[in-house]
Scaffold this active site. Structure first.
Site, mmCIF file in Angstrom:
data_model
loop_
_atom_site.group_PDB
_atom_site.id
_atom_site.type_symbol
_atom_site.label_atom_id
_atom_site.label_comp_id
_atom_site.label_asym_id
_atom_site.label_seq_id
_atom_site.Cartn_x
_atom_site.Cartn_y
_atom_site.Cartn_z
ATOM 1 N N ASN A 12 -49.748 1.408 -11.154
ATOM 2 C CA ASN A 12 -48.526 1.555 -10.356
ATOM 3 C C ASN A 12 -47.992 2.965 -10.603
ATOM 4 O OD1 ASN A 12 -45.948 1.471 -9.291
ATOM 5 N ND2 ASN A 12 -45.140 0.038 -10.843
ATOM 6 N N TRP A 13 -48.153 3.819 -9.604
ATOM 7 C CA TRP A 13 -47.757 5.225 -9.791
ATOM 8 C C TRP A 13 -46.251 5.452 -9.687
ATOM 9 C CZ3 TRP A 13 -51.610 9.356 -7.500
ATOM 10 C CH2 TRP A 13 -52.804 9.299 -8.237
ATOM 11 N N LYS A 14 -45.533 4.429 -9.200
ATOM 12 C CA LYS A 14 -44.068 4.569 -9.038
ATOM 13 C C LYS A 14 -43.768 5.802 -8.188
ATOM 14 C CE LYS A 14 -43.572 2.069 -13.322
ATOM 15 N NZ LYS A 14 -42.789 1.780 -14.521
ATOM 16 N N HIS A 99 -40.942 -5.691 -8.546
ATOM 17 C CA HIS A 99 -40.992 -4.925 -9.796
ATOM 18 C C HIS A 99 -39.577 -4.830 -10.373
ATOM 19 C CE1 HIS A 99 -41.388 -1.642 -12.629
ATOM 20 N NE2 HIS A 99 -42.682 -1.891 -12.626
ATOM 21 N N GLU A 101 -37.971 -2.514 -11.594
ATOM 22 C CA GLU A 101 -37.190 -1.343 -11.156
ATOM 23 C C GLU A 101 -36.583 -1.584 -9.776
ATOM 24 O OE1 GLU A 101 -40.329 1.473 -11.931
ATOM 25 O OE2 GLU A 101 -40.081 1.069 -14.066
ATOM 26 N N GLU A 169 -44.212 -8.644 -16.812
ATOM 27 C CA GLU A 169 -43.793 -7.370 -17.380
ATOM 28 C C GLU A 169 -42.425 -7.535 -18.057
ATOM 29 O OE1 GLU A 169 -45.871 -3.886 -15.247
ATOM 30 O OE2 GLU A 169 -44.116 -4.408 -14.062
ATOM 31 N N GLY A 175 -42.410 1.332 -19.928
ATOM 32 C CA GLY A 175 -42.148 2.744 -20.169
ATOM 33 C C GLY A 175 -41.543 3.060 -21.523
ATOM 34 N N SER A 214 -46.224 -0.762 -21.038
ATOM 35 C CA SER A 214 -46.784 0.090 -22.092
ATOM 36 C C SER A 214 -48.246 -0.204 -22.418
ATOM 37 C CB SER A 214 -45.909 0.027 -23.355
ATOM 38 O OG SER A 214 -44.603 0.510 -23.060
ATOM 39 N N GLY A 235 -48.359 1.457 -15.661
ATOM 40 C CA GLY A 235 -47.513 2.479 -15.056
ATOM 41 C C GLY A 235 -47.962 3.860 -15.490
ATOM 42 N N GLY A 236 -47.256 4.428 -16.474
ATOM 43 C CA GLY A 236 -47.478 5.808 -16.915
ATOM 44 C C GLY A 236 -48.938 6.181 -17.135
HETATM 45 P P1 PGA Z 1 -45.617 1.379 -18.052
HETATM 46 O O1 PGA Z 1 -45.104 0.679 -16.676
HETATM 47 O O2 PGA Z 1 -47.090 1.097 -18.133
HETATM 48 O O3 PGA Z 1 -45.318 2.834 -17.853
HETATM 49 O O4 PGA Z 1 -44.866 0.743 -19.158
HETATM 50 C C1 PGA Z 1 -45.585 -0.567 -16.284
HETATM 51 C C2 PGA Z 1 -44.985 -0.946 -14.960
HETATM 52 O O5 PGA Z 1 -43.800 -0.713 -14.731
HETATM 53 O O6 PGA Z 1 -45.696 -1.510 -14.092
#
Ligand code: PGA
Length: 256
Positions: A12-14, A99, A101, A169, A175, A214, A235-236
């Site tokens: 997930n590149w956000k 998600h 966010e 999650e 993150g 993470s 994510g990251g």
């Molecule tokens: P992260 O994000 O791997 O950077 O913790 C995961 C996500 O939000 O899907």
């Protein structure tokens, strides 16, 4: 892992990535083209601006491409939104919905997330429905209750192993570099599996349940080995092809 379930490693590149980042998509598409792709699926969800060109780059590779959100309506006066049909029109095959966010930044409720998942089904997309407790809910020992409510209210009755993936999650793990213990993840995933089987029977046994929060190359093998963890939502660490491919490759040893 769940027996007879093909794991999914999803990135997930956000809100990250401009055209420069297409070289990463290309490298990932090439990197996941080996024999492991028979057993493990790879997916990247870039920002909507890169969706169409990303699917073109991934055409000759087993890499799937998806989007990070869709509107619940088919079309209409919704400035700035994109529909599930638009994602399918760009040859995307997955969409992330709910998600944390989006739930936090855009006030998305379980009912809205469910409507978005239904819109995804109608466009023949697979919905990755995200759920997970906040730090406060965890401290209050409400994790399993939160998961139960979110599964019940965010997952449509028409969910199947084909059209639905669940991503667990924990909000506090996203993150932050923090993850639950392997034992906590095992308990949560077993609980979600039992819930899905109670509601969807045989289909519930096959619906993939990803862990997210993470995930990185150094912890992927341990996390992916846990019972009922059928892949990762990353994510990251999905922004760099080398990191994403290292996470994907954790399955080389797990499935050897
Ligand atoms: P992260 O994000 O791997 O950077 O913790 C995961 C996500 O939000 O899907």
């Amino acid at each position: 892992m769940t027996p007879d379930v093909r794991p999914l490693v999803a990135g997930n590149w956000k809100m990250n990535g401009t055209r420069d980042a297409l070289s990463q998509i290309k490298a990932i598409a090439e990197g996941v083209s080996g024999p492991l792709s028979q057993k493990v699926e790879a997916l990247i969800c870039p920002p909507a601006t890169l969706l169409y060109v990303s699917t073109a780059l991934a055409t000759d590779s087993p890499l799937s491409i998806g989007a990070q959100d869709c509107h619940q309506a088919v079309s209409g006066a919704h400035t700035g939104d994109i529909s599930a049909d638009m994602i399918a029109d760009c040859f995307g095959t997955y969409v992330i919905v709910g998600h944390s966010e989006r739930r936090t930044d855009h006030g998305e409720t379980d009912a809205l997330v469910r409507a978005k998942a239904e819109a995804a089904f109608a466009a023949d997309l697979t919905a990755i429905i995200c759920i997970g407790e906040t730090a406060e809910e965890r401290q209050a020992e409400q994790t399993l209750q939160v998961l139960k409510r979110q599964l019940l209210e965010s997952v449509p009755d028409a969910a199947s192993a084909e059209n639905t993936v669940i991503a667990y999650e924990p909000v506090w793990a996203i993150g932050t570099g923090l993850t639950p213990t392997a034992e906590d993840i095992k308990i949560a995933h077993q609980y979600m599996r039992d819930d899905l089987v109670a509601r969807f029977g045989g289909e519930g046994k096959k619906i993939r349940i990803l862990y997210g929060g993470s995930v990185k190359p150094s912890n992927a093998a341990e996390l992916m080995a846990i019972d009922n963890v059928d892949g990762a939502l990353v994510g990251g660490a999905s922004l760099k092809s080398a990191d994403f491919l290292a996470i994907y490759s954790a399955y080389e040893t797990l499935l050897a």
